[in-house]
Design an enzyme around this catalytic site. Structure first.
Site, short mmCIF file in Angstrom:
data_model
loop_
_atom_site.label_atom_id
_atom_site.label_comp_id
_atom_site.label_asym_id
_atom_site.label_seq_id
_atom_site.Cartn_x
_atom_site.Cartn_y
_atom_site.Cartn_z
CE LYS A 69 6.72 9.66 56.16
NZ LYS A 69 7.46 9.64 54.87
CG PHE A 96 15.25 13.40 48.84
CD1 PHE A 96 16.53 13.42 48.30
CD2 PHE A 96 14.42 14.48 48.59
CE1 PHE A 96 16.97 14.49 47.53
CE2 PHE A 96 14.84 15.55 47.83
CZ PHE A 96 16.12 15.56 47.30
CB CYS A 123 18.19 22.54 53.79
SG CYS A 123 19.21 22.09 55.20
CB SER A 175 9.25 20.92 50.56
OG SER A 175 8.06 20.20 50.82
CD GLU A 225 14.41 24.41 48.84
OE1 GLU A 225 13.28 23.88 48.88
OE2 GLU A 225 15.28 24.25 49.71
CD GLU A 268 7.48 9.41 50.34
OE1 GLU A 268 8.08 9.76 51.38
OE2 GLU A 268 6.62 10.12 49.79
#
Ligand code: NAD
Length: 502
Positions: A179, A155, A287, A232, A387, A182
């Site tokens: 993909k 995301f 990240c 992740s 994290e 979402e």
């Protein structure tokens, strides 16, 4: 589910058509600053995912024959269109992530830079030649596309990360099924519309929406040759194991815990401003965010200035120019960050600034977390080990650079790290000994531009070849060597039974 009915639906992009899904399973897309649902995204059916893969396979047969300069020219047109629509794309990103305007523009810009690199595909796909490997025989290599590639994206960079993937793969002659997350499907669809407008032929890019179930359909599809994943760590491990288990080439970029080492001779003003920006920028949802600062020896005296620097910034809505960053992506993400802050306090760290109770005027339902700073942190604490992916900076103290490097090398992640120092010798020791793939010297977030590659290591990356740059071209292609001889003179007659070429 009924509430979703009236929302605009996000289309799939299959076989060159933006089409409504026939699924009965939809998820809301939410503006994280207001918690208002702005669209609904389908969880694509098995038939829709299969159709996207089949169509991409058919498109590959003609796309692979398109001359390389023509493929490069498509990327030039795309780059031009992305620049023309830069502001509009940034607004879309802000609406689904809450990023502030400048940060959202940066998200698009870092993707545009990869498209520029993809426009250079001819020189990146050059093979090698050795003449006369034996008398009258030459060997040369051809770099050929693989077929249908797929990408699964997170995301936090709705434009940049899809653009890390499909432009390089497609410029190299492949076709691509994306993909997207979402949580942020709107930007991906707009990227596809602009790609079509730039002249992309039907079927070269396909977009399917969904979550784990749709990812599993891609991972098990025999016609998919490569999987590019960013997200992740647990999911990255799963994707790598499952994808390679079914014979695919996989690159999986995972989570991070990036340390900045501050030496006593560093310029402390620079340290504070860079630390604040790299720890809380984008609400810490990068990240390559700095989430750990390691103060060496007397560098610990910077702590009060750091506390002051962090307490001067605040989150806000994307059109608030005074706001340093936006909300977290979801209520669940916020709850997770708050739980980790609580654990840090319970485990004995000193919470210098606690952003848990942050509110933003006019946005009572946004997922806000204020800048949070911990000192006295030990490596055993969960705020160090995990994290956090929020605007939380944890501070550790060590006596020497060697100790700082050992600490970083013991951490399972290895995405990025940096050192702030006035000493070339210290910087040299750091860059040589640290087991992290992207190193900054007086640069807090050392993300390489696309003529290099994005080179996370250890627990931050599963695979061999990284994103963009020359490594991406190798990831999305196969090398074929040709050894050739042309008979224009007498050669010994009769069969040759040796392994020599003469
Ligand atoms: P995520 O792992 O939850 O989701 C990433 C993608 O995987 C999404 O498309 C999602 O639909 C899919 N997915 C989720 N759960 C799945 C499952 N169980 N099986 C199969 N697919 C699944 O990640 P996120 O929350 O969207 O993104 C944040 C994470 O991404 C952070 O950990 C961050 O560090 C990481 N990230 C890493 C890099 C990098 O380059 N190393 C870059 C950006 C983000």
């Amino acid at each position: 589910m009924n509430k979703l009915k009236s929302l605009p639906s996000v289309p799939l992009y299959i076989d060159g058509v933006f089409r409504s899904s026939s699924t009965s399973h939809w998820l809301p897309v939410t503006d994280p600053a207001t918690n208002v649902e702005i669209a609904k995204v389908p969880l694509a059916t098995e038939q829709e995912v299969a159709l996207a893969i089949t169509s991409a396979g058919e498109a590959f047969q003609s796309w692979r024959e398109v001359p390389v300069p023509e493929r490069a020219r498509l990327m030039l047109s795309y780059q031009h269109l992305l620049k023309q629509h830069h502001d509009e794309l940034a607004q879309l990103i802000s609406s689904e992530t809450g990023k502030n305007a400048a940060d959202a523009k940066g998200d698009v810009w870092r993707g545009i830079e990869v498209v520029e690199q993809a426009a250079n595909i001819a020189s990146l796909m050059m093979g090698e030649t050795v003449e006369n490997v034996a008398p009258d025989i030459d060997t040369y290599s051809l770099i050929q596309p693989l077929g249908v590639c797929c990408g699964i994206t997170p995301f936090n960079f709705p434009a940049m990360i899809p653009l890390w993937m499909f432009p390089m793969a497609i410029a190299a002659g492949n076709t691509f099924v994306l993909k997207p997350s979402e949580q942020v499907p709107l930007t991906a669809i707009r990227l596809a519309e602009l790609f079509e407008l730039a002249g992309a032929p039907k079927g070269v890019l396909q977009i399917v929406h969904g979550g784990k179930e749709q990812v599993d359909m891609l991972l098990s599809a025999p016609d998919i040759r490569t999987v590019s994943f960013v997200g992740s760590a647990p999911v990255a491990r799963y994707i790598y194991q499952t994808g390679t288990g079914s014979g695919k080439r996989v690159q999986a970029f995972a989570g991070a815990k990036n340390h900045m080492v501050v030496m006593p001779d560093a310029n402390m003003e620079q340290v504070v401003s860079h630390l604040v920006g790299s720890a809380v920028g984008a609400a810490g949802q990068r990240c390559m965010a700095i989430s750990v600062v390691v103060l060496v020896g007397s560098a610990k005296t910077v702590l009060p200035a750091l506390r002051a620097g962090m307490s001067h910034v605040r989150p806000g809505a994307s059109d608030d120019e005074q706001a340093a960053y936006g909300p977290l992506i979801s209520a669940a993400a916020k709850a997770r960050v708050l739980a980790l802050i609580k654990e840090g306090i319970a485990q004995g760290a000193i919470c210098e600034i606690d952003g848990s109770h942050c509110a933003v005027d006019g946005y009572p339902d946004g997922h806000w977390v204020g800048p949070t700073l911990f000192s006295g942190v030990e490596p055993s604490m969960s705020i160090y080990r995990e994290e956090i992916f929020g605007p939380v900076l944890v501070c550790l103290e060590v006596d020497s650079l060697t100790e700082a490097i050992e600490l970083i090398n013991r951490n399972p992640y290895g995405n990025g790290t940096s050192i702030f120092t006035g000493s070339g010798a210290a910087a040299r020791q750091f860059q040589h000994q640290v087991q992290v793939g992207q190193v900054g010297v007086n640069v807090p977030i050392p993300v390489p531009l696309p003529f290099f590659s994005f080179t996370g290591w250890r627990g931050s990356f599963y695979g061999d070849l990284h994103a963009y740059g020359k490594q991406a071209v190798r990831f999305y292609t196969e090398t074929k060597t040709v050894t050739a001889r042309w008979f224009d003179q007498d050669i010994p007659s009769g069969p040759n039974m040796t392994i020599h070429l003469r």
